[in-house]
Structure formats: C-alpha cells, structure tokens
Write a protein that holds these residues in place. Structure first.
Motif, PDB file in Angstrom:
ATOM      1  N   SER A 197     -21.082 -69.471  21.683  1.00 28.56           N
ATOM      2  CA  SER A 197     -21.921 -70.120  20.670  1.00 28.56           C
ATOM      3  C   SER A 197     -23.309 -70.426  21.228  1.00 28.56           C
ATOM      4  N   LEU A 216     -20.468 -61.416  14.010  1.00 28.06           N
ATOM      5  CA  LEU A 216     -21.533 -61.653  14.983  1.00 28.06           C
ATOM      6  C   LEU A 216     -22.037 -60.337  15.559  1.00 28.06           C
ATOM      7  N   LEU A 236     -22.197 -69.283  14.438  1.00 23.34           N
ATOM      8  CA  LEU A 236     -23.334 -69.479  13.534  1.00 23.34           C
ATOM      9  C   LEU A 236     -23.516 -70.946  13.161  1.00 23.34           C
ATOM     10  N   VAL A 286     -32.118 -64.648   9.314  1.00 28.51           N
ATOM     11  CA  VAL A 286     -30.696 -64.323   9.443  1.00 28.51           C
ATOM     12  C   VAL A 286     -30.082 -64.474   8.057  1.00 28.51           C
ATOM     13  N   THR A 312     -25.253 -67.291  21.308  1.00 28.20           N
ATOM     14  CA  THR A 312     -25.745 -66.933  19.973  1.00 28.20           C
ATOM     15  C   THR A 312     -27.033 -67.686  19.674  1.00 28.20           C
ATOM     16  N   LEU A 360     -32.129 -69.289   8.489  1.00 30.81           N
ATOM     17  CA  LEU A 360     -30.733 -68.870   8.383  1.00 30.81           C
ATOM     18  C   LEU A 360     -30.266 -69.089   6.951  1.00 30.81           C
ATOM     19  N   SER A 415     -17.107 -65.905  14.569  1.00 28.90           N
ATOM     20  CA  SER A 415     -18.508 -65.711  14.175  1.00 28.90           C
ATOM     21  C   SER A 415     -19.019 -66.915  13.390  1.00 28.90           C
ATOM     22  N   ARG A 416     -18.182 -67.438  12.489  1.00 29.67           N
ATOM     23  CA  ARG A 416     -18.577 -68.635  11.726  1.00 29.67           C
ATOM     24  C   ARG A 416     -18.868 -69.802  12.652  1.00 29.67           C
ATOM     25  N   THR A 420     -31.933 -73.914   7.780  1.00 32.32           N
ATOM     26  CA  THR A 420     -30.726 -73.252   7.292  1.00 32.32           C
ATOM     27  C   THR A 420     -30.523 -73.624   5.837  1.00 32.32           C
TER      28      THR A 420
END
Length: 190
Positions: free
Chosen positions: A100, A60, A134, A118, A103, A148, A130-131, A16
């Motif tokens: 989560s 999301l 992620l 992503v 996801t 990510l 959504s945060r 990430t």
C-alpha cells in the motif's frame, strides 16, 4: 465536483471522489468526461471485473502498468514488494502495508512528472488487495498532484465507505428531462 478535483490536482493538491449511482445513471460517462478534460495529465485507469475479484492485485496491475517504469524510483523495500505483488519479480514476503505504501509512493513519483488522474470504474469489483492499496493511498494523498475518481454501484456494498471519502451520488433523469434529452438527440444531426 469533478472539474474542481482536476483543477486542484493540476495545482498540486490531491483529492478523491467516489461517484455512486444505479446502473445506467451515468457514472461511466462522467469518468469518460473527466478523462477528456484531463488535458496533459497522466491518466491511469482500471475497471473492476467481478471474475477477477479473487485475483490479488489484478486491479492494481491494470492501474499502475503505464507508470511501472518509475518502479526504480521507489524505496527498495517498496519497489520489491510492489514488483512481487504485480508478478514482475520474485515475490518477497510483502506485507499489505508495504505494498500500500508503494502504491502511494508510485502515484507520488508519477505526479512529480505531471499531474495524475486515477480512474477506476466498477470499483466495487476490484480485488480486495487492490481496493485496500487504493484506499490507503486515497487517505494519504495530500500535496501530490493526484486526482482519484472511483465509480461504484449504488446497490453494491461500498468497499470505500470505511475511508469516509467525499462522494457524488448520480441519480437517473426524471421523466421530463429524459424526454427532452431523447427529443434533442432524435432531432440532432448525427
């Protein structure tokens, strides 16, 4: 750093990167470059929109739309919770953890087919749900072929700061470099 992230994902190692900078510093251009360099990776992208920041799971939904055909490969409680959160089925009482986890599972399942990139631009404007999903996935991705990339504004409160994610700070060009860039673009054939 972005090239390394893509290379690692293509070899099955997740990573990430938060790209931070002032408006106009080139964050979006870097994300576009990453998408161009992604090759045969599956690209999942979304853009945070301030007007949608109060709509739970709006970001999301945008992000996972291209891989929702893998929903049936998730454990049933996760599939049901994610489908409900994205308004694709009845909304069971889905706790944030299950959504989560779903996801994370969805990204992993998609990465089994081919590596996944992503990309989320203006991530500071993603809805909180959504945060959170992620951030949960970002902290747990490891041996999945997932890269990510999250771009956030420098002046904005960092919604991903609590995750202690690696970051790249993008600064503007100095006057001399900007002059050279402009001079080169004015003399280049269009």
């Amino acid at each position: 750093m972005i090239d390394r992230l893509l290379d690692q994902a293509s070899r099955g190692v997740s990573g990430t990167l938060v790209v931070r900078g002032e408006p106009g510093a080139g964050k979006t251009a870097l994300l576009r470059c990453a998408i161009e360099r992604a090759g045969d990776m599956t690209v999942l992208s979304a853009r945070g929109v301030e007007a949608d920041s109060e709509l739970a799971f709006a970001g999301l939904s945008d992000l996972l739309r291209p891989v929702l055909d893998h929903l049936d490969k998730l454990p049933p409680p996760q599939a049901d919770a994610l489908a409900g959160a994205l308004a694709l089925g009845p909304r069971p009482p889905g706790d944030p953890f299950t959504i989560s986890a779903a996801t994370l599972s969805m990204l992993g399942v998609a990465a089994e087919v081919r590596p996944v990139l992503v990309v989320v631009d203006d991530a500071q404007w993603l809805d909180a749900s959504s945060r959170a999903a992620l951030l949960f996935a970002a902290r747990r991705l490891d041996a999945d072929a997932v890269a990510l990339l999250l771009a956030v504004g420098e002046a904005e409160a960092d919604p991903f700061e609590q995750g202690a994610l690696p970051e790249l700070v993008v600064g503007g060009l100095e006057r001399g470099a900007a002059t050279l860039l402009l001079a080169g673009s004015l003399t280049s054939p269009v």
